[in-house]
Design an enzyme around this catalytic site. Structure first.
Site, mmCIF file in Angstrom:
data_model
loop_
_atom_site.group_PDB
_atom_site.id
_atom_site.type_symbol
_atom_site.label_atom_id
_atom_site.label_comp_id
_atom_site.label_asym_id
_atom_site.label_seq_id
_atom_site.Cartn_x
_atom_site.Cartn_y
_atom_site.Cartn_z
ATOM 1 N N CYS A 1 0.881 -1.184 0.000
ATOM 2 C CA CYS A 1 0.000 0.000 0.000
ATOM 3 C C CYS A 1 0.908 1.220 0.000
ATOM 4 C CB CYS A 1 -0.919 -0.008 1.213
ATOM 5 S SG CYS A 1 -1.800 -1.571 1.458
ATOM 6 N N ALA A 2 1.506 1.531 -1.140
ATOM 7 C CA ALA A 2 2.686 2.402 -1.183
ATOM 8 C C ALA A 2 2.393 3.896 -1.224
ATOM 9 C CB ALA A 2 3.547 2.025 -2.391
ATOM 10 N N ALA A 3 1.285 4.323 -1.839
ATOM 11 C CA ALA A 3 1.032 5.761 -2.002
ATOM 12 C C ALA A 3 0.827 6.418 -0.640
ATOM 13 C CB ALA A 3 -0.191 5.982 -2.886
ATOM 14 N N SER B 1 6.431 8.155 0.510
ATOM 15 C CA SER B 1 7.595 8.511 1.334
ATOM 16 C C SER B 1 8.325 7.270 1.833
ATOM 17 C CB SER B 1 7.160 9.368 2.522
ATOM 18 O OG SER B 1 6.651 10.598 2.079
ATOM 19 N N LYS B 2 7.558 6.267 2.266
ATOM 20 C CA LYS B 2 8.192 5.026 2.740
ATOM 21 C C LYS B 2 8.840 4.278 1.570
ATOM 22 C CE LYS B 2 4.937 4.411 6.559
ATOM 23 N NZ LYS B 2 3.920 5.397 6.120
ATOM 24 N N ASP C 1 1.822 -1.289 5.062
ATOM 25 C CA ASP C 1 1.390 -0.077 5.757
ATOM 26 C C ASP C 1 -0.064 0.140 5.346
ATOM 27 O OD1 ASP C 1 1.997 2.292 7.386
ATOM 28 O OD2 ASP C 1 1.651 3.392 5.530
ATOM 29 N N CYS D 1 -1.088 4.077 11.094
ATOM 30 C CA CYS D 1 -0.983 5.346 11.825
ATOM 31 C C CYS D 1 -2.212 5.489 12.715
ATOM 32 C CB CYS D 1 -0.830 6.533 10.871
ATOM 33 S SG CYS D 1 -2.037 6.590 9.547
#
Length: 736
Positions: free
Chosen positions: A184-186, A189-190, A270, A323
């Site tokens: 879940c990349a968007a 930043s990670k 994430d 988060c």
């Protein structure tokens, strides 16, 4: 029959507005109302969970989470010039920072608290400023700091990112040889951190043997992801658009030529979450927070981490992060997957990878409640039947004996008051053996891929209930060439160079390319004889694209390496691209290289008018001599410093030499060289005042000509002199 006149919908809407009475006031013209940072359900729920050990700590937690979030950034670690940029930041930038903050808060410079180096971030490359994003954007004394952050972010020198968001990639512990999946990349930043870790040993690997596959389910956010990751110019990145919870098995080619199902060494999950750990950055969450979000997300979070576990190599590492502070989205998801895999997955303690980070262990006991937190449940038996579809048995904590076996206390819970940050949850899993529910049928996957490659005409038509073929509807409007898919429009194809590509032979001869460059890894994005842009990707990325482009939607890969630039004075039609130089430089011969001194490079970079490039006669004698040996065309400018080595794309004209670098990277390089940057420094506040003064002068002149209304026009224009200028810069979104 008389022709019926078509109604104008815009005119009709205006008439309707007139009939409905006076227009309502424009909300944008009203003053901004500060969000009330309070939510009774939120406070009641987390007080119930006892996420803080004492009443005093609970008060500290509430005070902290209602406060604004400080700004953090990190220096891009894999670049040669990282240490030099860090030295400039710690000396020049922070000196200016202290002066500006002292002016902003009317303090003496010695009373200003210096930026904090995050102790747990590797190599001291991350800093926290005691300022909010709003402070930096809207305070004139801080305009130089604001300019620095924008320019260096665009140039790839730094990344602006929330501090706690940096933790998951660190504990994933990526090596240059790893096959990495970011599920879940968007917004990216990670992903950028993962790429940095992949390129951490440039002296050992020309091109890293590993890769990063960054995926997101949202088509629009995929392009934000590409924008973030492209700043690092890695040929080892592949961006895909797919539902992570149903991510397909991918094929890879083995050293013996056979095909196998790809298993990843490192996976980052994430997952989407309610985001209440970001309340300091996103205060609007206070208005809409409720428990229903966590209950709704629990299922998708579990399915994503379950699918990730299936694709993980035995011995590999998976990081699950959110988060969110809610145990329903954190510990409850983990206990469910750990129980289901029955020892195949194991939680490991990764605290040693973030020394100095203050955090709490994972929770082993929690309670569930209704949306209004007016009913509390400690077991599923207490849940009324009307809530059985919302609250599920697996959300409750396991019995104490089972809980002790899975070790949830090894998780990392970061709370805002511990180190003036956001809230975050991180857990590290390692795979000990294959899962019972894994599907690893290579033959079936190969057959599916072959079927997907078949042309549309060869596929069996879809039939309706009566057995008749379903015809695809066409519409008389819209972009016919771009057929709408499930997620966005169809991407352009990836066309790799063949064995006997004439363009490659010309490029190889002109730039004396090394034989170790695999020409089959060069690609274009369109089927045409006259290629415009040529991209380069690593061997393993090429293999992934070729084997799986019909199985999954690929959004982007490769870095721009050569660009068609037909010039009547040159014999070769392709110039080098600065974006791809980081990768292509290793394969370039000596014929198109010029080593320049500092003064020469500063002169070339200061030339901002492309129609007036510096004459070779203005350069040092050694540089002039080397220029005489080169024919017209693209070249590489090399600058060697005791701290770093820089490579810049140049253009050798008939009697000139220029640098082919974008503005932000130009400023970045000049900063490293210690050159004067005053010509590039802009103060948007001064510009706004000058524009307002010019508008006032124009209004005065117009009023004089009209002969009336002068005083009102002048007064109106004068008010704009003190107006706050709009913030027009495009800023890269900080992630969480």
């Amino acid at each position: 029959m008389p022709r019926v006149k078509k109604q104008n919908p815009f005119a009709a809407r205006k008439r309707q507005k007139r009939e409905n009475g006076p227009p309502k006031p424009d909300r944008r013209a009203l003053p901004y109302e500060e969000i009330k940072r309070d939510n009774a359900f939120f406070i009641k729920y987390y007080e119930l969970q006892k996420i803080c050990a004492t009443e005093e700590e609970w008060t500290q937690f509430l005070t902290s989470i209602r406060d604004n979030l400080p700004t953090t950034f990190r220096v891009t670690g894999f670049k040669d010039e990282a240490k030099a940029l860090l030295a400039i930041i710690e000396s020049q930038l922070f000196t200016e920072y202290v002066r500006a903050v002292a002016e902003l808060h009317q303090k003496a410079p010695e009373e200003v608290e210096r930026p904090l180096c995050l102790p747990w971030y590797p190599n001291g490359l991350a800093y926290q400023l005691h300022l909010t994003r709003k402070d930096i954007r809207r305070s004139e004394p801080l305009y130089r700091l604001h300019n620095f952050l924008i320019v260096e972010t665009t140039a790839g020198g730094i990344s602006r990112q929330e501090a706690v968001s940096m933790i998951p990639p660190i504990v994933l512990d990526v090596k240059p040889t790893d096959k990495v999946l970011d599920m879940c990349a968007a917004p990216g930043s990670k992903t950028a951190q993962l790429i940095e870790a992949l390129h951490a040993s440039p002296e050992e690997h020309k091109i890293p043997p590993g890769f990063v596959l960054a995926n997101d389910v949202d088509n629009n956010r995929c392009y934000m992801l590409v924008h973030q990751a492209k700043r690092l110019n890695s040929p080892c990145l592949l961006v895909t658009n797919h539902d992570s919870s149903a991510f397909p098995n991918l094929l890879t080619t083995q050293p013996d030529g056979s095909q196998a199902i790809l298993k990843f060494d490192k996976i980052l999950c994430d997952v989407p979450c309610s985001g209440d750990g970001t309340l300091r950055k996103n205060p609007d969450i206070w208005l809409k927070w409720n428990l229903a979000q966590a209950y709704n997300l629990h299922g998708i979070q579990y399915r994503i981490v379950r699918r990730g576990a299936e694709m993980l190599e035995v011995g590999g590492r998976l990081v699950y992060s959110t988060c969110s502070l809610n145990p329903i989205e954190n510990e409850a998801v983990l206990q469910r997957i750990l129980k289901e895999t029955d020892g195949a997955l194991e939680l490991v303690d990764a605290g040693h990878l973030v020394p100095g980070l203050k955090y709490k262990p994972g929770m082993t006991d929690w309670k569930l409640a209704t949306k209004e937190v007016d009913q509390v449940f400690t077991s599923f038996d207490e849940v009324p039947e009307s809530l059985h579809t919302i609250i599920r048995p697996g959300m409750f904590p396991l019995p104490a004996d089972e809980m002790a076996k899975i070790g949830l206390e090894k998780c990392i819970r970061v709370l805002p008051h511990l180190q003036d940050s956001g809230g975050f949850f991180v857990a590290v899993l390692e795979k000990r053996r294959q899962l019972d529910f894994e599907k690893n049928d290579v033959k079936e996957l190969v057959a599916l891929n072959e079927k997907a490659k078949e042309p549309e005409a060869a596929k069996e038509p879809q039939l309706d209930e009566e057995g008749k073929p379903i015809e695809e509807k066409s519409v008389p409007w819209g972009p016919q060439r771009k057929r709408r898919r499930l997620h966005g429009y169809k991407e352009d194809p990836y066309v790799f160079f063949g064995e006997n590509d004439s363009d490659y032979e010309a490029i190889k001869e002109f730039y004396q390319l090394d034989g170790s460059l695999n020409k089959r890894c060069l690609l274009t994005r369109c089927l045409t004889d006259k290629k415009k842009n040529i991209y380069y990707c690593s061997d393993v990325i090429r293999d992934l694209v070729v084997n799986n482009e019909h199985n999954i939607k690929i959004i982007n890969t490769g870095v721009k390496t050569f660009v068609r630039c037909e010039n009547r004075h040159t014999v070769h039609p392709y110039r080098l691209a600065q974006e791809g130089l980081q990768a292509s430089n290793a394969f370039m011969g000596a014929s198109r290289r010029i080593e320049v001194e500092r003064d020469d490079l500063v002169l070339l970079l200061n030339c901002t008018d492309p129609t007036k490039p510096p004459s070779t006669h203005e350069l040092k004698q050694e540089t002039q001599q080397r220029c005489k040996e080169l024919g017209v065309g693209s070249c590489i400018l090399k600058y060697v410093d005791e701290r770093f080595t820089l490579f810049v794309v140049g253009w050798r004209g008939t009697s000139s030499l220029r640098a082919y670098v974008q503005k932000d990277e130009t400023i970045h390089i000049l900063r490293l060289l210690g050159a004067d940057l005053s010509k590039f420094e802009t103060n948007k506040y001064e510009e706004a005042r000058a524009a307002a003064a010019a508008a006032a002068l124009t209004a005065t002149d117009d009023a004089k000509e009209a002969g009336e209304g002068g005083e009102g026009a002048v007064a109106e224009a004068s008010e704009s002199l003190v107006a706050t200028p709009m913030d027009t810069e495009t800023e890269v979104a900080a992630e969480s």
